[in-house]
Write an enzyme that holds these catalytic residues in place. Structure first.
Site, PDB file in Angstrom:
ATOM      1  N   LYS A   1      -8.199   6.037   4.108  1.00 26.37           N
ATOM      2  CA  LYS A   1      -7.336   5.497   5.168  1.00 26.37           C
ATOM      3  C   LYS A   1      -5.873   5.815   4.847  1.00 26.37           C
ATOM      4  O   LYS A   1      -5.286   5.238   3.939  1.00 26.37           O
ATOM      5  CB  LYS A   1      -7.491   3.982   5.316  1.00 26.37           C
TER       6      LYS A   1
ATOM      7  N   GLU B   1      -2.532   0.763  -7.526  1.00 29.25           N
ATOM      8  CA  GLU B   1      -1.310   1.479  -7.940  1.00 29.25           C
ATOM      9  C   GLU B   1      -0.188   0.926  -7.074  1.00 29.25           C
ATOM     10  O   GLU B   1      -0.115   1.243  -5.884  1.00 29.25           O
ATOM     11  CB  GLU B   1      -1.455   2.992  -7.703  1.00 29.25           C
TER      12      GLU B   1
ATOM     13  N   CYS C   1       7.892   5.075  -6.009  1.00 29.15           N
ATOM     14  CA  CYS C   1       7.508   3.830  -6.687  1.00 29.15           C
ATOM     15  C   CYS C   1       8.047   3.736  -8.112  1.00 29.15           C
ATOM     16  O   CYS C   1       8.404   2.665  -8.586  1.00 29.15           O
ATOM     17  CB  CYS C   1       5.999   3.697  -6.703  1.00 29.15           C
TER      18      CYS C   1
ATOM     19  N   GLU D   1      11.964  -4.765  -5.526  1.00 28.85           N
ATOM     20  CA  GLU D   1      11.820  -3.348  -5.205  1.00 28.85           C
ATOM     21  C   GLU D   1      12.403  -3.117  -3.809  1.00 28.85           C
ATOM     22  O   GLU D   1      11.947  -3.721  -2.832  1.00 28.85           O
ATOM     23  CB  GLU D   1      10.342  -2.938  -5.214  1.00 28.85           C
TER      24      GLU D   1
HETATM   25  P1  NAD Z   1       1.871  -1.131   2.051  1.00 27.71           P
HETATM   26  O1  NAD Z   1       1.249  -1.948   1.005  1.00 27.71           O
HETATM   27  O2  NAD Z   1       2.578  -1.807   3.161  1.00 27.71           O
HETATM   28  O3  NAD Z   1       0.776  -0.199   2.765  1.00 27.71           O
HETATM   29  C1  NAD Z   1      -0.061   0.647   2.013  1.00 27.71           C
HETATM   30  C2  NAD Z   1      -1.355   0.875   2.778  1.00 27.71           C
HETATM   31  O4  NAD Z   1      -2.036  -0.367   2.892  1.00 27.71           O
HETATM   32  C3  NAD Z   1      -1.172   1.413   4.194  1.00 27.71           C
HETATM   33  O5  NAD Z   1      -2.169   2.380   4.446  1.00 27.71           O
HETATM   34  C4  NAD Z   1      -1.418   0.183   5.049  1.00 27.71           C
HETATM   35  O6  NAD Z   1      -1.915   0.491   6.330  1.00 27.71           O
HETATM   36  C5  NAD Z   1      -2.465  -0.547   4.229  1.00 27.71           C
HETATM   37  N1  NAD Z   1      -2.583  -1.976   4.515  1.00 27.71           N
HETATM   38  C6  NAD Z   1      -1.651  -2.812   5.049  1.00 27.71           C
HETATM   39  N2  NAD Z   1      -2.162  -4.064   5.182  1.00 27.71           N
HETATM   40  C7  NAD Z   1      -3.429  -4.021   4.700  1.00 27.71           C
HETATM   41  C8  NAD Z   1      -4.449  -4.987   4.535  1.00 27.71           C
HETATM   42  N3  NAD Z   1      -4.288  -6.242   4.920  1.00 27.71           N
HETATM   43  N4  NAD Z   1      -5.612  -4.595   3.963  1.00 27.71           N
HETATM   44  C9  NAD Z   1      -5.802  -3.318   3.553  1.00 27.71           C
HETATM   45  N5  NAD Z   1      -4.865  -2.351   3.709  1.00 27.71           N
HETATM   46  C10 NAD Z   1      -3.692  -2.695   4.267  1.00 27.71           C
HETATM   47  O7  NAD Z   1       2.820  -0.093   1.282  1.00 27.71           O
HETATM   48  P2  NAD Z   1       3.795   0.983   1.893  1.00 27.71           P
HETATM   49  O8  NAD Z   1       4.950   0.280   2.499  1.00 27.71           O
HETATM   50  O9  NAD Z   1       3.006   1.948   2.718  1.00 27.71           O
HETATM   51  O10 NAD Z   1       4.241   1.771   0.572  1.00 27.71           O
HETATM   52  C11 NAD Z   1       5.271   1.361  -0.258  1.00 27.71           C
HETATM   53  C12 NAD Z   1       4.736   0.702  -1.504  1.00 27.71           C
HETATM   54  O11 NAD Z   1       3.809   1.547  -2.171  1.00 27.71           O
HETATM   55  C13 NAD Z   1       5.834   0.437  -2.517  1.00 27.71           C
HETATM   56  O12 NAD Z   1       5.664  -0.838  -3.087  1.00 27.71           O
HETATM   57  C14 NAD Z   1       5.601   1.529  -3.561  1.00 27.71           C
HETATM   58  O13 NAD Z   1       6.153   1.237  -4.813  1.00 27.71           O
HETATM   59  C15 NAD Z   1       4.118   1.612  -3.567  1.00 27.71           C
HETATM   60  N6  NAD Z   1       3.638   2.880  -4.142  1.00 27.71           N
HETATM   61  C16 NAD Z   1       3.066   2.864  -5.393  1.00 27.71           C
HETATM   62  C17 NAD Z   1       2.639   4.055  -5.986  1.00 27.71           C
HETATM   63  C18 NAD Z   1       2.024   4.093  -7.372  1.00 27.71           C
HETATM   64  O14 NAD Z   1       1.473   5.124  -7.749  1.00 27.71           O
HETATM   65  N7  NAD Z   1       2.098   3.038  -8.155  1.00 27.71           N
HETATM   66  C19 NAD Z   1       2.782   5.262  -5.296  1.00 27.71           C
HETATM   67  C20 NAD Z   1       3.368   5.236  -4.031  1.00 27.71           C
HETATM   68  C21 NAD Z   1       3.787   4.031  -3.466  1.00 27.71           C
END
Ligand code: NAD
Length: 498
Positions: free
Chosen positions: A193, A268, A302, A401
């Protein structure tokens, strides 16, 4: 629908892809429109305009995708194929992606607001990661003989079955490569997804997978919202392993859902990394490197160093060097030449960055480089300027963050103080230490509590070096190393009494 701004020079293949909207998901090898008829638009962050429309999948549609992945696991032969046979398929997919690097790169740049050169580099990274795990799976031992008196005993590793993946919007294509490559190479099937803000490159990948002859149902792409499709996938009892990359808030929800089904999950998550800069460094050089890191992809990384902890004796010079460089960063449209920093992904993210600047200032931070909204003539997108704050680490801008081009400077006097400051955070993803004293570098690198410590560099990713987080930054094993491949096999013992 491809209403990007004129002069952006889209490739004909990209124009054709975007014209085929509403775009569909891939389930069991078939193009699937959602059963509810709902659609959503994805925007060009650089222009703020819609570039494509796509169907949103429902929970029932996601259920069908998991069933398709389960069926392919049992019936397509994928799981039982010899690794070198699977390797033929996966290398064919890697070839197809590599051939289309410019097309996927442009799609990714347009959808995620990335500079084209960066986006193409990330497509290449996907290819290299897929090849790396594909070849590794052919060379590691999956059977181990155990020396036990009176018995013949061994362990054997099997793929788990359908594996779920949920990805964020900051590195949409690269992270899919990091996630699914070891799972596929190990013989699992996958349901992916992508983030609803940036679904295009994953949709394109689904089409390439089918063209490359990956058996139907081995790779399924389910496009939908987090609340519906993401929640349905993470709570699905048919998923045997789950991987989530995104925010700690959603990571908790995914972890809870997996916990209820006793499904192992890799999380992650976000970070608030530190760069510890000692007094013996070449100040202009390190300022240049850290400014580059915080403005790369508009700070939506991140593992970025967002807290710059600087020895008090060089603080003034360091701040001046950084401030001048930040003010000179050319903010522009991501597809235009000469742009050093493009837009953030959407209006919500721009408001998030701006609100942290306001709150940081209200809590007493000195606004060394104030940042704020940026305007790019002819492009009405989501632009912000880089910002540099300084002051107490209790400030909200130093603790949360932000996920934008915002760095926060604080000073230290001793090595112990620097380590304590670096560790004064709920996160634990990645930090760096900058010094010419190699002994001190190693000591500090090992003392900072995080999944990753870098010496005289930041944002270093090497295949073969595990990358993951601890504390609020994640759990479950990380990515990109031999351990990741083994995570995608379950171990089984077999014993025969002699
Ligand atoms: P997010 O958590 O808002 O969304 C991530 C994914 O989760 C999206 O596909 C979203 O549709 C899905 N999602 C949202 N609500 C959900 C639910 N209730 N159940 C299941 N899935 C759901 O994150 P974002 O805003 O897309 O990305 C930014 C974040 O990602 C930052 O905190 C960043 O640090 C982190 N990030 C971490 C890494 C790593 O390797 N550690 C890499 C990239 C980004």
């Amino acid at each position: 629908m491809a209403s990007t701004q004129s002069g952006s020079g889209l490739l004909p293949e990209v124009e054709a892809f975007l014209a085929g909207t509403p775009l569909t998901s891939l389930v069991g090898g078939r193009d699937v429109a959602g059963s509810t008829g709902q659609t959503m638009q994805t925007l060009d962050p650089g222009s703020g305009r819609p570039i494509a429309e796509f169907h949103l999948l429902s929970a029932d549609d996601v259920d069908r995708a998991v069933q398709a992945a389960a069926h392919a696991f049992k019936a397509s032969g994928w799981a039982r194929m010899a690794p070198n046979e699977r390797g033929v398929h996966l290398h064919r997919l890697a070839d197809a992606v590599e051939r289309q690097k410019k097309i996927i790169g442009q799609i990714e740049a347009l959808d995620a607001g990335k500079l084209v050169a960066h986006a193409e580099g990330e497509v290449q990274n996907f290819v290299d990661t897929l090849r790396y795990f594909t070849d590794m799976a052919q060379h590691v031992q999956r059977r181990n003989v155990l020396a036990v008196a009176g018995h013949e005993a061994w362990t054997v590793r099997h793929p788990w079955g359908p594996c779920g993946f949920i990805f964020p919007w900051n590195f949409p294509f690269l992270l899919v490569g990091w996630g699914i490559s070891p799972a596929l190479a190990a013989g699992n099937t996958v349901v992916v997804k992508p983030a609803e803000d940036t679904p295009l490159s994953a949709i394109y990948l689904g089409r390439l997978a089918r063209e490359a002859g990956i058996p139907d149902g081995v790779i399924n792409i389910v496009v939908g919202t987090g609340q519906v499709a993401g929640a349905a996938l993470s709570g699905h009892p048919g998923i045997k392993r789950m991987s989530f990359t995104g925010s700690p808030e959603v990571g908790r929800l995914v972890g809870e859902a997996c916990g209820r089904n006793l499904v192992p999950a890799k999380l992650e998550l976000g970070g608030k990394g530190a760069a510890v800069v000692f007094e013996d460094v070449d100040v202009p050089q390190i300022a240049q490197k850290l400014v580059h890191a915080i403005t790369f992809h508009c700070g939506q990384v991140c593992c970025d160093a967002t807290r710059w902890l600087v020895h008090e004796s060089i603080a003034r010079q360091f701040i001046d060097e950084c401030a001048g460089r930040m003010e000179a960063v050319k903010v522009g449209y991501q597809l235009a030449g000469g742009t050093a920093m493009g837009p953030v992904v959407n209006a919500r993210q721009r408001e998030r960055v701006l609100s942290y600047l306001r709150k940081g200032q209200e809590e007493g931070a000195e606004m060394v480089v104030p940042g704020g909204p940026a305007s790019v003539p002819g492009h009405d997108g989501f632009y912000v300027k880089p910002a540099l704050l300084s002051g107490s680490l209790d400030n909200i801008a130093a603790r949360d963050e932000i996920f934008g081009p915002v760095a926060y400077i604080a000073t230290f006097a001793t090595e112990d103080e620097a380590v304590a400051m670096a560790n004064d955070t709920e996160y634990g993803l990645a930090n760096s230490v900058w010094t010419t004293d190699i002994g001190r570098a190693g000591r500090v690198a090992e003392s900072m509590v995080a999944g990753n410590s870098w010496i005289n560099a930041h944002n270093v990713f090497l295949r073969g070096v595990p990358y993951g987080g601890v504390n609020k930054s994640g759990m479950g094993g990380g990515v990109n190393s031999i351990e990741t491949l083994f995570d995608y096999w379950r171990s089984q013992s077999v014993v025969r009494q002699l």
